[in-house]
Design a protein around this motif. Structure first.
Motif, PDB file in Angstrom:
ATOM      1  N   VAL A 178       0.917  -1.205  -0.161  1.00 21.24           N
ATOM      2  CA  VAL A 178       0.013  -0.038   0.315  1.00 21.24           C
ATOM      3  C   VAL A 178       0.928   1.149   0.352  1.00 21.24           C
ATOM      4  CG1 VAL A 178      -1.787   1.410   1.423  1.00 21.24           C
ATOM      5  CG2 VAL A 178      -1.627  -1.406   1.469  1.00 21.24           C
ATOM      6  N   VAL A 179       0.636   2.089  -0.894  1.00 20.24           N
ATOM      7  CA  VAL A 179       1.816   3.348  -1.090  1.00 20.24           C
ATOM      8  C   VAL A 179       0.514   4.485  -1.021  1.00 20.24           C
ATOM      9  CG1 VAL A 179       3.092   4.661  -2.284  1.00 20.24           C
ATOM     10  CG2 VAL A 179       3.146   2.070  -2.481  1.00 20.24           C
ATOM     11  N   LEU A 180       0.920   5.295   0.222  1.00 15.64           N
ATOM     12  CA  LEU A 180       0.085   6.599   0.324  1.00 15.64           C
ATOM     13  C   LEU A 180       0.944   7.750   0.515  1.00 15.64           C
ATOM     14  CD1 LEU A 180      -1.778   4.902   3.621  1.00 15.64           C
ATOM     15  CD2 LEU A 180      -2.855   5.198   1.324  1.00 15.64           C
ATOM     16  N   ASP A 181       0.570   8.719  -0.539  1.00 16.52           N
ATOM     17  CA  ASP A 181       1.232   9.993  -0.570  1.00 16.52           C
ATOM     18  C   ASP A 181       2.780   9.600  -0.759  1.00 16.52           C
ATOM     19  OD1 ASP A 181      -0.776  11.892  -0.535  1.00 16.52           O
ATOM     20  OD2 ASP A 181      -0.746  11.637   1.881  1.00 16.52           O
ATOM     21  N   GLY A 182       2.764   8.589  -1.721  1.00 18.10           N
ATOM     22  CA  GLY A 182       4.150   8.270  -2.114  1.00 18.10           C
ATOM     23  C   GLY A 182       5.257   7.366  -1.106  1.00 18.10           C
ATOM     24  N   HIS A 183       4.452   7.109   0.194  1.00 16.44           N
ATOM     25  CA  HIS A 183       5.268   6.441   1.031  1.00 16.44           C
ATOM     26  C   HIS A 183       4.639   5.137   1.327  1.00 16.44           C
ATOM     27  CE1 HIS A 183       7.524   9.847   2.100  1.00 16.44           C
ATOM     28  NE2 HIS A 183       6.512  10.415   2.146  1.00 16.44           N
ATOM     29  N   LEU A 184       5.503   4.077   1.312  1.00 14.01           N
ATOM     30  CA  LEU A 184       5.040   2.620   1.668  1.00 14.01           C
ATOM     31  C   LEU A 184       4.451   2.389   3.030  1.00 14.01           C
ATOM     32  CD1 LEU A 184       5.319  -0.023   0.071  1.00 14.01           C
ATOM     33  CD2 LEU A 184       7.434  -0.425   1.027  1.00 14.01           C
ATOM     34  N   LEU A 185       3.375   1.836   3.105  1.00 13.41           N
ATOM     35  CA  LEU A 185       2.941   1.528   4.486  1.00 13.41           C
ATOM     36  C   LEU A 185       3.429   0.351   4.734  1.00 13.41           C
ATOM     37  CD1 LEU A 185       0.759   1.602   6.471  1.00 13.41           C
ATOM     38  CD2 LEU A 185      -0.797   0.150   5.175  1.00 13.41           C
ATOM     39  N   THR A 186       4.322   0.548   6.177  1.00 14.28           N
ATOM     40  CA  THR A 186       5.335  -0.684   6.650  1.00 14.28           C
ATOM     41  C   THR A 186       4.752  -0.969   8.096  1.00 14.28           C
ATOM     42  OG1 THR A 186       6.948   0.989   7.034  1.00 14.28           O
ATOM     43  CG2 THR A 186       7.257  -0.400   5.040  1.00 14.28           C
ATOM     44  N   GLY A 187       3.902  -0.181   8.830  1.00 13.28           N
ATOM     45  CA  GLY A 187       3.698  -0.597  10.149  1.00 13.28           C
ATOM     46  C   GLY A 187       4.856  -0.727  10.889  1.00 13.28           C
ATOM     47  N   PHE A 188       4.740  -0.699  12.288  1.00 12.12           N
ATOM     48  CA  PHE A 188       5.895  -0.598  13.122  1.00 12.12           C
ATOM     49  C   PHE A 188       6.942  -1.591  13.184  1.00 12.12           C
ATOM     50  CE2 PHE A 188       3.635  -3.168  16.338  1.00 12.12           C
ATOM     51  CZ  PHE A 188       4.480  -3.030  17.396  1.00 12.12           C
ATOM     52  N   THR A 189       6.657  -2.862  12.664  1.00 11.24           N
ATOM     53  CA  THR A 189       7.569  -3.982  12.668  1.00 11.24           C
ATOM     54  C   THR A 189       8.129  -4.076  11.350  1.00 11.24           C
ATOM     55  OG1 THR A 189       5.922  -5.583  12.154  1.00 11.24           O
ATOM     56  CG2 THR A 189       6.376  -5.118  14.431  1.00 11.24           C
ATOM     57  N   GLY A 190       7.521  -3.360  10.293  1.00 11.44           N
ATOM     58  CA  GLY A 190       7.992  -3.729   8.833  1.00 11.44           C
ATOM     59  C   GLY A 190       7.253  -4.724   8.258  1.00 11.44           C
ATOM     60  N   ALA A 191       6.389  -5.294   8.863  1.00 14.90           N
ATOM     61  CA  ALA A 191       5.619  -6.426   8.448  1.00 14.90           C
ATOM     62  C   ALA A 191       4.344  -6.013   8.106  1.00 14.90           C
ATOM     63  CB  ALA A 191       5.442  -7.441   9.758  1.00 14.90           C
ATOM     64  N   ALA A 192       3.805  -4.855   7.628  1.00 20.18           N
ATOM     65  CA  ALA A 192       2.571  -4.593   7.349  1.00 20.18           C
ATOM     66  C   ALA A 192       2.316  -5.065   5.995  1.00 20.18           C
ATOM     67  CB  ALA A 192       2.355  -2.838   7.285  1.00 20.18           C
ATOM     68  N   SER A 193       0.909  -4.768   5.474  1.00 24.22           N
ATOM     69  CA  SER A 193       0.449  -5.124   4.166  1.00 24.22           C
ATOM     70  C   SER A 193       0.335  -6.715   3.920  1.00 24.22           C
ATOM     71  CB  SER A 193       1.140  -4.253   3.240  1.00 24.22           C
ATOM     72  OG  SER A 193       1.143  -2.918   3.320  1.00 24.22           O
ATOM     73  N   GLU A 194       0.208  -7.384   4.638  1.00 23.54           N
ATOM     74  CA  GLU A 194       0.014  -8.720   4.528  1.00 23.54           C
ATOM     75  C   GLU A 194      -1.355  -9.099   4.058  1.00 23.54           C
ATOM     76  OE1 GLU A 194       2.231 -11.069   3.975  1.00 23.54           O
ATOM     77  OE2 GLU A 194       4.053 -10.476   4.845  1.00 23.54           O
ATOM     78  N   LEU A 195      -1.607  -8.468   3.117  1.00 28.57           N
ATOM     79  CA  LEU A 195      -2.895  -8.277   2.438  1.00 28.57           C
ATOM     80  C   LEU A 195      -3.685  -9.816   2.093  1.00 28.57           C
ATOM     81  CD1 LEU A 195      -2.431  -5.567  -0.345  1.00 28.57           C
ATOM     82  CD2 LEU A 195      -2.832  -5.352   2.045  1.00 28.57           C
ATOM     83  N   GLY A 196      -2.730 -10.609   1.682  1.00 27.65           N
ATOM     84  CA  GLY A 196      -3.089 -12.247   1.463  1.00 27.65           C
ATOM     85  C   GLY A 196      -3.522 -12.590   2.798  1.00 27.65           C
ATOM     86  N   HIS A 197      -3.205 -12.241   4.030  1.00 23.72           N
ATOM     87  CA  HIS A 197      -3.617 -13.117   5.311  1.00 23.72           C
ATOM     88  C   HIS A 197      -4.765 -12.183   5.879  1.00 23.72           C
ATOM     89  CE1 HIS A 197      -0.732 -16.189   4.498  1.00 23.72           C
ATOM     90  NE2 HIS A 197      -0.043 -15.220   3.875  1.00 23.72           N
ATOM     91  N   MET A 198      -5.605 -11.569   5.141  1.00 23.47           N
ATOM     92  CA  MET A 198      -6.720 -10.912   5.533  1.00 23.47           C
ATOM     93  C   MET A 198      -7.912 -11.961   5.426  1.00 23.47           C
ATOM     94  SD  MET A 198      -8.786  -8.157   3.730  1.00 23.47           S
ATOM     95  CE  MET A 198      -8.413  -8.620   1.981  1.00 23.47           C
ATOM     96  N   CYS A 199      -8.581 -12.319   6.478  1.00 23.73           N
ATOM     97  CA  CYS A 199      -9.458 -13.498   6.792  1.00 23.73           C
ATOM     98  C   CYS A 199     -10.762 -13.022   5.653  1.00 23.73           C
ATOM     99  CB  CYS A 199      -9.751 -13.928   7.910  1.00 23.73           C
ATOM    100  SG  CYS A 199     -11.466 -14.959   8.203  1.00 23.73           S
ATOM    101  N   ILE A 200     -11.113 -13.765   5.044  1.00 29.90           N
ATOM    102  CA  ILE A 200     -12.411 -13.239   4.130  1.00 29.90           C
ATOM    103  C   ILE A 200     -13.567 -14.330   4.428  1.00 29.90           C
ATOM    104  CG2 ILE A 200     -11.587 -11.941   2.458  1.00 29.90           C
ATOM    105  CD1 ILE A 200     -12.321 -14.134   0.456  1.00 29.90           C
ATOM    106  N   VAL A 201     -13.196 -15.522   5.147  1.00 28.69           N
ATOM    107  CA  VAL A 201     -14.010 -16.584   5.512  1.00 28.69           C
ATOM    108  C   VAL A 201     -13.977 -17.288   6.710  1.00 28.69           C
ATOM    109  CG1 VAL A 201     -15.335 -18.851   4.514  1.00 28.69           C
ATOM    110  CG2 VAL A 201     -14.044 -17.263   2.910  1.00 28.69           C
ATOM    111  N   ALA A 202     -14.518 -16.571   7.751  1.00 34.69           N
ATOM    112  CA  ALA A 202     -14.309 -16.797   9.096  1.00 34.69           C
ATOM    113  C   ALA A 202     -14.517 -18.536   9.100  1.00 34.69           C
ATOM    114  CB  ALA A 202     -15.158 -16.028  10.111  1.00 34.69           C
TER     115      ALA A 202
END
Lengths: 314, 314
Positions: free
Chosen positions: A139-163
């Motif tokens: 995810v890139v917002l205003d030219g900056h990569l979203l990295t979260g406070f551990t550098g582990a952000a944006s694990e988009l594939g590990h969003m649960c869509i089927v509980a």
């Protein structure tokens, strides 16, 4: 214009490039990874590549794109299962190149490249989703990569869509990547073939030497009903995840990468309809995120790693 | 220190305050909304409130927090169903206050306040989730509110966690808020009561004059098995959505607001266990987002609206 070195460390090969800040590649290097040698030997090859690429050039910084979780603040690769690195201090190993190497997740790097100089160039916000073995992204917002406070952000594939859904390799259940990665599409295609011995999918797979992410789409084009259902179901789950990202980020652009994105409008047209119907408040606005395909192909990794070297450290 | 005026426009009441940039409230005003009068009459009351609050003070800006979707760039409330505003140009109506009023979604405003001067003060990244009639929320990264290119971002409650699940008022199926809002908890409590005529929930509801978000927790405390199951199921779905937000943003803090958050550790302890087990790469890092409760209560809306006035326009 400033120049940076970008390294894309993969399970099979290491790619390196000198990249101008506008994304132009000025020089390239590649070598095999052979991860079984252990991290020190691999890092030595990366160091040698940085020295070769940097020779006679004024390089403003070096970025290293790695699979898995990186901690750019600490300079370590926290966990990268496909090369077997766990808490490896790669920054220290590369110190004698003369650069303080910046670390970035490989899918995040590709996203940064697409946002800055690729599919989403000129936009203020972009979500890049790579449909491969898993689902990676950034995810890139205003030219900056979203990295979260551990550098582990944006694990988009590990969003649960089927509980309580299908088990994912990460330990969760129902992760988006278990429903919408290339692997998921292949699994779904194989299941349809097993259930429908008369499906054209069998002939197509035979002709192409096996089942891959294109098989179901080829079957759909041939008018095969089982293939058509596989594609529809795949796009439906893909759409659920994309619509989630729209409702969370409402970015200007969602860019899809990976082999499946090569299907172009065959994929995008029904996907856009799916997503728009699930966008929050969709009926009341004329502004919808554009859903497009990535444009940088396999260069996105090195370009993004290089551009990340220009990012302000956390 | 600079002072701003924050207005929190709700379905029942309009709250206004003069807020110092450190979050301190210096003066307050309230009046009923009475939305049936139409947007012009409501906006006139907002204008009068701004003038009263601003009298004799040096005010650096005004922020208006509204329910629904706002377009801060255009100055319009795009769609706010509970006050009946559709594409209403509230900025123009408020022009004669002498301020170019900034617009922000009310849940986003509350999130900004909690991140800047509340539960997540001093952190670089926070996700605030409000468990009420629906699920509202906001994401604050490096001190800036994530608003997306339409101002419609962070509809966190409309992230699907159960593909093909229960219908949501937004038109999607399986939205997080249909499983984890206060409304969802109440519905689940009532269903358990219908299924278990002997449950202690009946007595508790009778004593408290009806079922609300506290009933199931009170039943659990009384050792009622049906109530205990309701709470466990509720926390499970809440955890799925929170874990999704962790895997996407990996923020330093996740802060929960709304009445249900008042349960404190009774809610938070099992929730943290749920979330951590679903965090990507959780086993390899010691850094986990802190899950806490919001601290500003019902003042978060006016404080956040005021602080939003200091944000750089899109």
């Amino acid at each position: 214009m400033k120049q940076y070195i970008g390294i894309d460390l993969g399970g099979t090969g290491i790619k390196g490039a000198v990249v101008r800040e506008d994304g132009e590649i000025l020089a390239r290097q590649t070598c095999p990874t052979r991860p079984r040698r252990g991290p020190a030997a691999v890092a030595e090859d990366i160091g040698a590549m940085i020295r070769t690429l940097g020779r006679g050039r004024e390089v403003a910084g070096v970025g290293l794109g790695c699979p898995g979780t990186v901690d750019d603040r600490a300079g370590t690769v926290v966990y990268a299962c496909n090369i077997g690195w766990v808490n490896y201090d790669v920054r220290r190993t590369l110190e004698d190149t003369g650069f303080s190497v910046r670390l970035v997740n490989d899918a995040n790097a590709a996203a940064l490249a697409e946002a800055a100089v690729g599919a989403a160039k000129g936009t203020r916000s972009a979500v890049v989703v790579t449909l491969g073995t898993g689902i990676g992204g950034g995810v890139v917002l205003d030219g900056h990569l979203l990295t979260g406070f551990t550098g582990a952000a944006s694990e988009l594939g590990h969003m649960c869509i089927v509980a309580d859904g299908e088990s994912c390799a990460c330990g969760r259940r129902g992760c988006w990547e278990t429903y919408a990665s290339a692997t998921a599409l292949i699994r779904r295609t194989e299941a349809a073939m097993a259930a429908h011995p008369d499906s054209a999918l069998h002939r197509i797979a035979r002709e192409k030497g096996g089942v891959d992410g294109r098989t179901a789409f080829a079957g759909q084009e041939a008018g095969d009903p089982a293939a058509t259902r596989v594609v529809a179901e795949y796009i439906r789950y893909l759409g659920v995840g994309i619509a989630n990202l729209v409702n969370i980020f409402f970015p200007e652009v969602i860019a899809l990468g990976g082999g499946i994105a090569n299907q172009g409008e065959t994929l995008l047209r029904p996907l856009r309809a799916q997503v728009q119907s699930q966008e929050y408040g969709s009926a009341y606005t004329k502004k919808h995120p554009r859903i497009v395909t990535c444009t940088l192909g396999s260069d996105a990794g090195v370009i993004g790693a290089a551009l990340f070297a220009a990012e302000k450290p956390e």
